[in-house]
Every structure is written in C-alpha cells, then in structure tokens.
Design an enzyme around this catalytic site. Structure first.
Site, mmCIF file in Angstrom:
data_model
loop_
_atom_site.group_PDB
_atom_site.id
_atom_site.type_symbol
_atom_site.label_atom_id
_atom_site.label_comp_id
_atom_site.label_asym_id
_atom_site.label_seq_id
_atom_site.Cartn_x
_atom_site.Cartn_y
_atom_site.Cartn_z
ATOM 1 N N LYS A 144 0.789 -1.256 -0.003
ATOM 2 C CA LYS A 144 -0.060 -0.101 -0.087
ATOM 3 C C LYS A 144 0.722 1.137 -0.182
ATOM 4 O O LYS A 144 0.588 2.054 -0.610
ATOM 5 C CB LYS A 144 -0.889 0.020 1.285
ATOM 6 N N ASN A 186 -23.626 5.880 15.719
ATOM 7 C CA ASN A 186 -23.727 4.930 14.963
ATOM 8 C C ASN A 186 -24.837 4.010 15.003
ATOM 9 O O ASN A 186 -25.777 3.598 14.115
ATOM 10 C CB ASN A 186 -22.515 4.063 14.463
ATOM 11 N N CYS A 213 -18.905 -0.859 9.408
ATOM 12 C CA CYS A 213 -18.954 0.201 10.597
ATOM 13 C C CYS A 213 -20.212 -0.317 11.101
ATOM 14 O O CYS A 213 -20.204 -0.717 12.331
ATOM 15 C CB CYS A 213 -18.976 1.658 9.969
HETATM 16 P P1 NAD Z 1 -9.048 -0.100 6.936
HETATM 17 O O1 NAD Z 1 -9.013 -1.309 7.163
HETATM 18 O O2 NAD Z 1 -9.431 0.710 5.589
HETATM 19 O O3 NAD Z 1 -7.632 0.680 7.304
HETATM 20 C C1 NAD Z 1 -6.825 0.529 8.343
HETATM 21 C C2 NAD Z 1 -5.149 0.455 7.747
HETATM 22 O O4 NAD Z 1 -4.537 0.249 9.092
HETATM 23 C C3 NAD Z 1 -4.801 -0.557 6.932
HETATM 24 O O5 NAD Z 1 -4.282 -0.081 5.653
HETATM 25 C C4 NAD Z 1 -3.995 -1.475 7.515
HETATM 26 O O6 NAD Z 1 -2.897 -2.113 6.608
HETATM 27 C C5 NAD Z 1 -3.491 -0.452 8.688
HETATM 28 N N1 NAD Z 1 -2.730 -0.944 9.829
HETATM 29 C C6 NAD Z 1 -3.068 -2.413 10.757
HETATM 30 N N2 NAD Z 1 -2.329 -2.441 11.650
HETATM 31 C C7 NAD Z 1 -1.321 -1.473 11.516
HETATM 32 C C8 NAD Z 1 -0.210 -1.379 12.161
HETATM 33 N N3 NAD Z 1 0.361 -2.227 13.160
HETATM 34 N N4 NAD Z 1 0.766 -0.487 11.705
HETATM 35 C C9 NAD Z 1 0.482 0.256 10.791
HETATM 36 N N5 NAD Z 1 -0.716 0.320 10.176
HETATM 37 C C10 NAD Z 1 -1.692 -0.695 10.238
HETATM 38 O O7 NAD Z 1 -9.914 0.456 8.070
HETATM 39 P P2 NAD Z 1 -10.817 1.948 8.017
HETATM 40 O O8 NAD Z 1 -12.101 1.578 7.295
HETATM 41 O O9 NAD Z 1 -9.937 3.053 7.626
HETATM 42 O O10 NAD Z 1 -10.882 2.178 9.498
HETATM 43 C C11 NAD Z 1 -10.290 2.420 10.664
HETATM 44 C C12 NAD Z 1 -10.885 2.636 11.875
HETATM 45 O O11 NAD Z 1 -11.692 3.892 11.641
HETATM 46 C C13 NAD Z 1 -11.912 1.668 12.565
HETATM 47 O O12 NAD Z 1 -11.801 1.621 13.786
HETATM 48 C C14 NAD Z 1 -13.101 1.961 11.911
HETATM 49 O O13 NAD Z 1 -14.391 1.422 12.719
HETATM 50 C C15 NAD Z 1 -13.105 3.562 11.926
HETATM 51 N N6 NAD Z 1 -13.887 4.151 11.180
HETATM 52 C C16 NAD Z 1 -14.237 3.776 9.997
HETATM 53 C C17 NAD Z 1 -15.003 4.589 8.965
HETATM 54 C C18 NAD Z 1 -15.263 4.136 7.608
HETATM 55 O O14 NAD Z 1 -16.114 4.761 7.105
HETATM 56 N N7 NAD Z 1 -14.330 3.317 7.214
HETATM 57 C C19 NAD Z 1 -15.570 5.797 9.618
HETATM 58 C C20 NAD Z 1 -15.406 6.152 10.835
HETATM 59 C C21 NAD Z 1 -14.487 5.623 11.697
#
Ligand code: NAD
Length: 430
Positions: free
Chosen positions: A36, A209, A261
């Site tokens: 990525k 949510n 979510c």
């Molecule tokens: P995602 O899976 O798209 O992204 C998470 C990223 O974190 C991935 O790229 C992964 O490779 C990286 N990652 C994992 N472990 C890691 C580490 N140890 N070091 C560095 N990078 C690491 O997830 P997302 O949808 O962005 O969601 C992230 C958080 O935000 C979650 O808690 C989710 O509930 C919350 N959230 C998501 C949304 C949404 O619409 N997607 C909206 C609000 C809140």
C-alpha cells in the site's frame, strides 16, 4: 501548521491525512502494508473515494503528505499522532483491540519527547485509559504524553466532503493541555468543536452509529407494515422526514445496513453495554430487524421465481452502498451466497466495486455493464442504490432480459413506470 502522523492508511487514515495536508498541515501517513505504501508513493490510491486522488497527488507533490512503513518515522516527525487502524469484530461481537494495542506499544517505543496521541479508530468506551497504560508501560524513557479521543464520523463515498466540512469535531481529553493543539489541527475546517472527557467522546461515536442504524431498522420495520397494509413507505418517510425533529436521512427502506462500520459498531455497543451491566435490548432488536430484511427479500425472490435452482439472476450493485468500492459485509454478499447455495447462476455488475468483489466472490460472472449482466436472465436484483441505476434505459433492459422480472432491494426504480413497461417489479414497502 501542525506536524501530524497518522498510523493506519486505510479509508479513514488516508482520507484524513490527505485532508489535513490539504488544510496546510505537514502529514506523514504510516501503514504496515508495504504494498500500500509503495502504491501511494507512486501516486496511486488503493481505494475508490470520490475526490480523494487529486488531493493526495497535489499534497504529495507539495511535500505536505508523505507515506512510510515505519511508525518511528511518523512518531518522530509529529506533534500529534493519530491512530486509525482497524477495530474489527470478534466472533462474539466484542471488538478486537489488538491492532490498537500493537500500535500503542510501537508508538511508546518510538517516543522521545512529549506527544499527543489521538485515537481516531472506533473503540469501546474506556479505551483511552487502556492506551494510556500501554504507553506508560512500553515507553522506557518515561516521556510525557496526552491521550485524546477524536472519533471519526466520515461516510465512505463522501469522506472528503465530510472531513473538509464536518458537522462537528469531537475531542475527548483527560486534561486541558492538548486542547489548544487539537483546536489548531481542526481550525482550518471551521466546524463546531465539542470538548468532552475521553469516555464521553468514545461513547458519542458508538451512540451515533447505533442511532443511525436504529433509524434504518425503524423505517424497515415500517416498510413491513406498509407492505401488509398497502401503504407506500417512500411517502411515509417523506412525511416523517419533513419533521425537523426527525429528518429524512437514514429513512430509506431497503435491504438493511451493511459495511465495515454499522454491523460491527452496533454489535460492539451491545457488547460494551452488557459488559457494563446494561442489556441493550433496543439495539438487539435493531440487529434482528436488519437481518430480517434479507429474509424478507429472499422470500420475495421465492414468491416470484418459485424455484431458484438453475435460474440465471443478475445482481446490480455489489458495494455495501453507492459511491464506494467497499465490499465489507455488503448485503449483496449474503443475497448472492444464498442464491448460489440454491443453485442459481449469478451475473453481477457494480460501477466501482468489481475488483474488490472478484477477490471475495466465487462462481460469479462479472459483467461490464448492467445490460450485459441482465442478458437472458430470469430475474434482476438491485442490491445497492448507485445513481447509475436510476437512469437505466429500461426498455433496453427489458429487451435483453430473459424474463422481465426486477426485485429492487433499494427502491431505486419507479413502480408505476416499471409496471407500465411490462416488468414484474417488486420493491420494499411499496
Ligand atoms: P482500513 O482497514 O481501511 O484501514 C486500516 C489500515 O491500518 C490498513 O491500511 C492497515 O494496513 C493498517 N494497519 C493495521 N495494522 C497496522 C499497524 N500495526 N501499523 C500500521 N498500520 C496498520 O480501516 P478503516 O475503514 O480506515 O477504519 C479504521 C478505523 O476507523 C476503524 O476503527 C473503523 O471502525 C473507524 N471508522 C471507519 C469509518 C469508515 O467509513 N471506514 C468511518 C469512521 C470510523
């Protein structure tokens, strides 16, 4: 200008990082998925999010946005370190906090001076306390720090707009020290800022949510009564939605909520409540009604087709909602798996989610347009409400289908027009 690191460059981390850079901050986005990172460094973005790519490109060029695989690089660069890693559900519905814990350990290991550590991931109430303990334990140099909860409310599909013009920004703090810097981070967005204690900020996200999911399940329950009584759920939602106390948003009857979510956050909130001694029966019913919507849709398919085995069925709309390529817990997956189990042949089309769908769906024929998907099928289903489907050439669609049968799981098409054109047409609650 604030020096910022974002740990986790997914839907939330990447969009937040890009928007912070666009607002003038100096941002390093960190991810442990090195593929990525390489992709992003080459100017390509791994997700479909309207308007995101140009902002990423522009800010990479102006050097306000960089990517790295090393947490230490991000931490050393930043005054404020955001955590935006996944918080997926465990099989029992509780939250898997191992990603947040791991990142907290790594941040602690890399810290050599005061940092503000901000949790942006959606987490159970009292996570701030746990993260603070981890940082204290793993930071051998005993550097000073503050923990902040700053939940994210963006919606995939309009995440850039949601971040650039947020309804509000919630900042949960344990002391006054990080407040000014957090306000500086958000100052360019001119949004109301709500400062609370950490537990309240964490709760606001789950409460929001869950309330939105409740609205969806409410209108879906009403849609069942509409079907039984001959009323029209669209008219009911319109009449309800004009009441300012209620609002029209999230009153769309359909296949129910999905995505990365709502299902996990509602399960998490039920679980958190249970852990704290409260049986959140209301939310359990929200979950039941949501699951029922798929059952009711399957029942309609059976009533219409009788035997599903050996039928060719087109599915339009695979992503869990329009304007995203996110397939996580998309209702279309449940519908397709059930139909495949009964021996149907599935032809599918989605404007943006086909690549992600190919990775997780076996035995589906992916087609390059709605009309190719519809060719010779016994029925066509609509599973997410892309705008493109509102503007289908319906005569052309009917002419290519084997049987003119449409089951609209998102109330995208007009029942009167469909009837006039000779379709067998069924939708939700009307
Ligand atoms: P995602 O899976 O798209 O992204 C998470 C990223 O974190 C991935 O790229 C992964 O490779 C990286 N990652 C994992 N472990 C890691 C580490 N140890 N070091 C560095 N990078 C690491 O997830 P997302 O949808 O962005 O969601 C992230 C958080 O935000 C979650 O808690 C989710 O509930 C919350 N959230 C998501 C949304 C949404 O619409 N997607 C909206 C609000 C809140």
């Amino acid at each position: 200008m604030v020096k910022i690191a974002i740990i986790g460059t997914g839907y939330v981390g990447l969009t937040t990082g890009a928007c912070f850079a666009e607002a003038g901050h100096d941002v390093v986005c960190v991810d442990n998925d090195l593929k990525k990172v390489t992709l992003l460094e080459s100017g390509k973005i791994p997700i479909y999010e309207p308007g995101l790519e140009p902002i990423v490109k522009k800010n990479v060029l102006s050097k306000r946005l960089r990517f790295t695989g090393k947490i230490a690089e991000g931490v050393n660069h930043a005054e404020v370190v955001f955590i935006a890693v996944p918080t997926p559900p465990r099989p029992d519905g509780s939250v898997d906090m191992s990603f947040v814990e791991k990142v907290a350990c790594e941040i602690a290991g890399a810290m050599i001076e005061y940092k503000i550590i901000v949790d942006k991931s959606t987490v159970p109430v009292k996570t701030g306390e746990k993260v603070a303990q981890v940082i204290k334990r793993y930071n051998r140099r005993k550097v000073d720090f503050d923990i902040v909860s700053n939940p994210e409310f963006l919606r995939e599909g309009c995440a850039v707009q949601d971040l650039m013009q947020p309804d509000r920004v919630v900042i949960g703090v344990g002391s006054d020290r990080p407040v000014a810097k957090m306000k500086e981070v958000y100052e360019p967005f001119h949004a109301p800022i709500v400062v609370t204690d950490i537990n309240s900020a964490e709760l606001i996200k789950h409460a929001c949510n869950s309330f939105l999911a409740l609205k969806i399940s409410y209108i879906n329950a009403v849609s069942a009564i509409c079907e039984a009584s001959g009323a029209n759920v669209e008219d009911v939602a319109h009449g309800m939605g004009l009441d300012k106390r209620i609002g029209r948003a999230f009153l769309n009857a359909g296949l129910g909520y999905g995505g990365s979510c709502f299902p996990k956050d509602i399960s998490a909130f039920v679980h958190i409540a249970e852990h704290l001694g409260y049986d959140f029966r209301l939310l359990k019913e929200v979950q039941n009604i949501n699951a029922e919507q798929i059952e009711r849709f399957m029942k309609k398919i059976h009533e219409t087709l009788w035997i599903v085995q050996d039928k060719a069925i087109a599915v339009l709309g695979l992503a869990f909602k329009p304007n995203t390529d996110d397939m996580r817990l998309a209702p279309s997956l449940d519908v397709i798996h059930r139909l495949q189990k009964e021996g149907a042949r599935i032809r599918a089309y989605d404007p943006k989610a086909m690549d992600k769908a190919r990775e997780i769906l076996d035995g589906v024929e992916f087609c390059d347009s709605p009309y190719t998907a519809a060719r010779d099928v016994d029925a066509l289903l609509i599973c997410s409400e892309w705008d493109e489907f509102r503007h289908l050439d319906l005569e052309k669609l009917r002419s290519v289908m084997g049987q003119p049968v449409v089951l609209d799981g998102r109330n995208v098409l007009d029942p009167k027009q469909m009837e006039k054109l000779g379709f067998v047409y069924k939708s939700i609650g009307r």
